[in-house]
Design a protein around this motif. Structure first.
Motif, PDB file in Angstrom:
ATOM      1  N   ASP A 119       4.282  -2.107  -4.004  1.00 31.00           N
ATOM      2  CA  ASP A 119       3.704  -3.343  -3.487  1.00 31.00           C
ATOM      3  C   ASP A 119       2.389  -3.013  -2.812  1.00 31.00           C
ATOM      4  N   PHE A 120       1.311  -2.990  -3.596  1.00 28.41           N
ATOM      5  CA  PHE A 120       0.008  -2.713  -3.010  1.00 28.41           C
ATOM      6  C   PHE A 120      -0.998  -3.826  -3.291  1.00 28.41           C
ATOM      7  N   GLY A 121      -0.580  -4.904  -3.957  1.00 27.46           N
ATOM      8  CA  GLY A 121      -1.466  -6.046  -4.166  1.00 27.46           C
ATOM      9  C   GLY A 121      -2.613  -5.730  -5.106  1.00 27.46           C
ATOM     10  N   GLU A 122      -3.775  -6.246  -4.774  1.00 29.06           N
ATOM     11  CA  GLU A 122      -4.950  -6.093  -5.639  1.00 29.06           C
ATOM     12  C   GLU A 122      -5.546  -4.699  -5.466  1.00 29.06           C
ATOM     13  N   LEU A 123      -5.868  -4.079  -6.585  1.00 27.27           N
ATOM     14  CA  LEU A 123      -6.455  -2.737  -6.589  1.00 27.27           C
ATOM     15  C   LEU A 123      -7.745  -2.768  -7.387  1.00 27.27           C
ATOM     16  N   LYS A 124      -8.777  -2.176  -6.844  1.00 25.70           N
ATOM     17  CA  LYS A 124     -10.083  -2.182  -7.512  1.00 25.70           C
ATOM     18  C   LYS A 124     -10.688  -0.788  -7.468  1.00 25.70           C
ATOM     19  N   LEU A 156      -6.586  -4.823 -14.830  1.00 29.19           N
ATOM     20  CA  LEU A 156      -5.186  -4.662 -15.231  1.00 29.19           C
ATOM     21  C   LEU A 156      -4.296  -4.228 -14.079  1.00 29.19           C
ATOM     22  N   ALA A 157      -4.860  -3.482 -13.136  1.00 31.13           N
ATOM     23  CA  ALA A 157      -4.049  -2.815 -12.107  1.00 31.13           C
ATOM     24  C   ALA A 157      -3.256  -3.830 -11.291  1.00 31.13           C
ATOM     25  N   ASP A 158      -1.960  -3.592 -11.232  1.00 31.91           N
ATOM     26  CA  ASP A 158      -1.081  -4.416 -10.409  1.00 31.91           C
ATOM     27  C   ASP A 158       0.131  -3.584 -10.036  1.00 31.91           C
ATOM     28  N   ASN A 159       1.196  -4.252  -9.625  1.00 26.24           N
ATOM     29  CA  ASN A 159       2.386  -3.539  -9.148  1.00 26.24           C
ATOM     30  C   ASN A 159       3.185  -2.893 -10.277  1.00 26.24           C
ATOM     31  N   LEU A 160       2.675  -2.937 -11.516  1.00 24.95           N
ATOM     32  CA  LEU A 160       3.347  -2.227 -12.603  1.00 24.95           C
ATOM     33  C   LEU A 160       3.046  -0.737 -12.570  1.00 24.95           C
ATOM     34  N   MET A 194      -5.243   8.427  -7.241  1.00 21.82           N
ATOM     35  CA  MET A 194      -6.068   7.494  -6.478  1.00 21.82           C
ATOM     36  C   MET A 194      -5.957   7.710  -4.970  1.00 21.82           C
ATOM     37  N   GLU A 195      -5.158   8.717  -4.574  1.00 23.15           N
ATOM     38  CA  GLU A 195      -4.955   9.064  -3.167  1.00 23.15           C
ATOM     39  C   GLU A 195      -4.359   7.891  -2.382  1.00 23.15           C
ATOM     40  N   MET A 196      -3.298   7.275  -2.955  1.00 22.22           N
ATOM     41  CA  MET A 196      -2.641   6.161  -2.295  1.00 22.22           C
ATOM     42  C   MET A 196      -1.146   6.229  -2.543  1.00 22.22           C
ATOM     43  N   ASP A 197      -0.387   5.555  -1.665  1.00 20.40           N
ATOM     44  CA  ASP A 197       1.056   5.515  -1.847  1.00 20.40           C
ATOM     45  C   ASP A 197       1.452   4.188  -2.478  1.00 20.40           C
ATOM     46  N   ASN A 198       2.765   3.914  -2.563  1.00 23.36           N
ATOM     47  CA  ASN A 198       3.236   2.715  -3.247  1.00 23.36           C
ATOM     48  C   ASN A 198       2.997   1.439  -2.454  1.00 23.36           C
ATOM     49  N   HIS A 199       2.515   1.538  -1.216  1.00 23.87           N
ATOM     50  CA  HIS A 199       2.174   0.356  -0.424  1.00 23.87           C
ATOM     51  C   HIS A 199       0.663   0.187  -0.274  1.00 23.87           C
ATOM     52  N   GLY A 200      -0.108   0.979  -1.001  1.00 25.05           N
ATOM     53  CA  GLY A 200      -1.558   0.859  -0.951  1.00 25.05           C
ATOM     54  C   GLY A 200      -2.210   1.560   0.210  1.00 25.05           C
ATOM     55  N   ASN A 201      -1.480   2.434   0.895  1.00 24.41           N
ATOM     56  CA  ASN A 201      -2.064   3.185   2.014  1.00 24.41           C
ATOM     57  C   ASN A 201      -2.755   4.438   1.500  1.00 24.41           C
TER      58      ASN A 201
END
Length: 394
Positions: A48-53, A137-141, A151-158
């Motif tokens: 659950d990280f929402g919008e990713l750019k 395309l990037a989403d919670n899939l 991308m240096e992030m976890d599953n919550h977008g941190n």
């Protein structure tokens, strides 16, 4: 053995040289970044990280720097990552291995040979276009752990910091418990007591170094590998051998185990009920079965129970009130069980001839138990219209 005894511990210079052997984390550009091929492959259960750019910083030259900057934006936060073209090719491969189908994503397939054929400007444009399409395309899939680590992030977008100062963020590759006490001899080591649980971060081969790196709570550091026992190995650690339950003789239904794979294959290849009916393995009951389905399965024009009963009734049932009177209940149930078991009882037996009403009652029971009546529900309205038409004509 107490490893806090200075006589049994190597001097600091020797330990430093041994521990430097395992510092083989691949470098990508200007940041400490573990390549996708070297990451432990795992999938998050929840993302659950929402919008990713992802946006390319076009200020760097690909040929001279061999590295470019990518701005990652997620959850109203952004950070810069440094990647080269080879690592972007690894990302493209992993994306279409775990997440997307290339026909759906419409992302161009990247290859290292491309940078040799195209110039810097064309390559930067291609990378920028690729990142723009991936951002759309990037989403919670995207639940693949190595891709999110890229991308240096976890599953919550941190944002996961990839420096030695934040080693606690490095995912563990194994779990272990201490079998010997160890006291840290330098600031980059950790101390633990017997029975403490540790998470292993790095486990180099024994011929390279006997020092492993791990986490104990929020402490990260090195320790001798012979002070711990891995958890989950086939061999039971000696320290818990006396209290461990005996191994079960029954196979464990592990999700990734052979037994579960066998059962999944068995149930997926099992024929459906209609095929089992056609082969005769599964036989439908005579009573309570749809008339059309029963005739289709039996291959007859008239149900066998009706044929047999009608033949006996025509010979022995010409009496007053044959379908009004009821036979003996036990005889009726006995006949029903015989026909349901696909056995034809002897209706001319003295027992049934003397109680011929049990045979007529069996016929009534058959028609009464039909799921769809002989005069079907679909014809009900037409029957009502016919009755009213007949009444008005009279």
């Amino acid at each position: 053995m107490n490893f806090g005894n200075s006589a049994e511990v190597r001097d600091n210079s020797q330990m430093d040289s041994m521990k430097r052997v395992r510092l083989t984390v691949p470098q990508d550009g200007e940041t400490q970044f573990q390549r996708l091929a070297d990451c432990a492959h795992f999938h998050y259960d929840f993302v659950d990280f929402g919008e990713l750019k992802l946006t390319l910083d076009e200020g760097a030259d690909v040929r001279s720097e061999q590295c470019f900057n990518i701005i990652v934006s997620c959850n109203n936060k952004w950070w810069m990552i440094h990647r080269n073209y080879e690592s972007l090719c690894d990302l493209d491969k992993q994306l279409h291995l775990c997440v997307y189908d290339r026909k759906f994503s419409m992302l161009p397939q990247l290859s290292v040979a491309l940078i040799e054929k195209e110039g810097s400007i064309q390559t930067l444009k291609k990378i920028s276009s690729y990142l723009n399409r991936l951002s759309a395309l990037a989403d919670n899939l995207i639940y693949c752990g190595p891709i999110l680590c890229w991308m240096e992030m976890d599953n919550h977008g941190n944002h996961l910091v990839t420096t030695d100062d934040a080693a606690v963020n490095i995912p563990a590759i194994a779990a272990a418990h201490a079998v010997r006490r160890y006291v840290a001899q330098s600031p980059d080591e950790i101390s633990f007591e017997v029975g403490d649980i540790l998470s292993i971060i790095d486990k180099p081969p024994s011929h390279e170094s006997t020092w492993w790196r791990g986490k104990k709570g929020f402490q990260v550091g090195y320790f001798p590998s012979d002070c711990i026992e891995l958890i989950g190995t086939s061999r039971i650690p000696p320290s818990v051998a006396n209290v461990a339950p005996p191994p079960s003789a029954k196979p464990v239904l592990n999700k990734q185990g052979k037994m579960m794979s066998f059962l999944n294959g068995y149930f997926s290849s099992r024929p459906n009920r209609s095929q089992l009916k056609q082969t005769g393995i599964v036989k439908e009951r005579v009573f309570g079965c749809d008339l059309g389905e029963h005739l289709l399965n039996s291959g007859q024009d008239v149900p066998l129970v009706i044929k047999c009963c009608a033949k006996v009734l025509e010979k022995h049932g010409i009496i007053d009130g044959i379908y009004r009177l009821c036979g003996i209940t036990s005889n009726i149930q006995k006949l029903r069980n015989e026909f349901d078991a696909n056995r034809v009882p002897d209706l001319t037996a003295q027992l049934y001839v003397e109680d011929v009403c049990s045979i007529s009652s069996l016929v009534k029971m058959y028609f009464r138990d039909l799921p769809n009546p002989l005069l079907t529900y679909q014809l009900y309205d037409k029957f009502i219209v016919s009755v009213f038409a007949l009444s008005s004509s009279i």
